[in-house]
Design an enzyme around this catalytic site. Structure first.
Site: not given
Ligand SMILES: Nc1ncnc2c1ncn2[C@@H]1O[C@H](COP(=O)(O)OP(=O)(O)O)[C@@H](O)[C@H]1O
Ligand SMILES: [Mg+2]
Length: 321
Positions: A274, A278
């Site tokens: 990011n 925030g």
């Molecule tokens: N490959 C993964 N394996 C397990 N959990 C994941 C994975 N990718 C994302 N997550 C979970 O989903 C949440 C959101 O994903 P993220 O890619 O950080 O998107 P954003 O924060 O933009 O919504 C992460 O904080 C984590 O908890």
């Molecule tokens: Mg995230």
């Protein structure tokens, strides 16, 4: 005049750009209000600018010297605004056009990391024509479906059964033309803030519901944050170095936050970056800053300084030619 006042004056008239036209508008207004009060506390000549499509005119007409960009999501975090500010030659906080644009796109980010030899979970791009069973076979289950360019977990789903893959794809496709499936990492979640040339103490995010979805991020009280994160010193250093590298290879500058998962074997897997994280008083970067001994107001000033260095670098360059 006090030294701090003197320091604050070198920033000139500062616009705190907040709000914007993305889905994250409300969060940005909250972050913006907190940033504004932090900067005012430090004696900076800071002003609220609720950014809409005429933001560049406002900045020029009101003769702002500098921008603190706290617009989350599309328009403000993806290089669009940064390009406009470059044209106006108004220095701004955080990443430039390229790193902002790449980081907004989770798939592009993963391609760069993969190319740089940094570990990010295996992925497959999905289309309506994809052989969903084959994808499930290749990546294994569970997996997670993501639109390439949405934040706040919008349009994402965890898929534990191959039959759920196609509906999960359909849901994600409502938010973006580009959708991908990613290998699920079972283990611990960390988020690591970069501030100038420092990496702040990592935070471990502990979610009760299985993944850090929209509900867990903004509504639930069940999410726990640990900072210090509980890793041993050496592993914490490894994580910090990894996050610095992950930020650097994207061309990151100024400040940002890197999300990482650690599997049960101890391997770290990069998830996303990011570039305008925030900044409410409950947010993660302020939490990490506090652990480093920085107050919220100190943090806002440090972030503002990230605009000064690029400014000075440009001046030095133009003197050199
Ligand atoms: N490959 C993964 N394996 C397990 N959990 C994941 C994975 N990718 C994302 N997550 C979970 O989903 C949440 C959101 O994903 P993220 O890619 O950080 O998107 P954003 O924060 O933009 O919504 C992460 O904080 C984590 O908890
Ligand atoms: Mg995230």
């Amino acid at each position: 005049m006090s030294v701090t006042q003197n320091m604050a004056e070198r920033f000139g008239k500062v616009a705190v750009l907040m709000g914007g036209w993305a889905a994250e508008r409300e969060v940005s207004l909250k972050s913006g209000a907190a940033v504004l009060s932090g900067l005012l506390e430090k004696g900076v000549d800071a002003h609220k600018v609720d950014a809409s499509r005429d933001v560049l005119d406002v900045l020029r007409e009101q003769k702002f010297d500098r921008a603190f960009n706290i617009l989350h999501g599309r328009g403000g975090e993806d290089g669009e605004l940064q390009g406009g500010l470059e044209v106006l030659q108004i220095p701004y906080t955080g990443c430039g056009v390229m790193a902002s644009a790449i980081s907004m796109d989770k798939l592009m980010t993963k391609r760069i990391w993969t190319g740089a030899g940094l570990a990010t979970p295996a992925f497959e791009i999905l289309t309506a024509e994809s052989d969903f069973n084959l994808v499930a076979e290749k990546l294994g289950l569970p997996l997670i479906i993501k639109p390439a360019q949405e934040g706040s977990s919008i349009g994402m789903s965890k898929v534990s059964d191959a039959s759920q893959l196609e509906p999960a794809y359909q849901k994600a496709a409502e938010f973006d033309d580009v959708v991908f499936a990613e290998q699920w990492v079972t283990g611990d979640e960390y988020t690591v803030a970069i501030l100038g040339d420092e990496v702040l103490p990592p935070i471990r995010v502990e979610v009760q519901t299985g993944f850090y979805d929209f509900e867990a991020k903004y509504a639930s009280n069940n999410t726990q944050y640990h900072c210090p994160c509980g890793l041993d010193e050496m592993t914490e250093e490894t994580l910090k170095t990894l996050c610095q590298n992950a930020f650097d290879v994207l061309g990151g500058k100024g400040w940002g936050r890197v999300d990482v998962m650690q599997d049960h074997v101890g391997t770290f897997w990069l998830i996303e970056v990011n570039t305008v994280p925030g900044m409410t008083d409950h947010s993660l970067v302020p939490m990490a800053a506090k652990q480093q001994g920085l107050s919220f107001a100190d943090l806002t000033l440090k972030v503002l300084e990230t605009s000064l260095s690029s400014d000075q670098q440009k001046m030095e360059l133009s003197h050199a030619v």
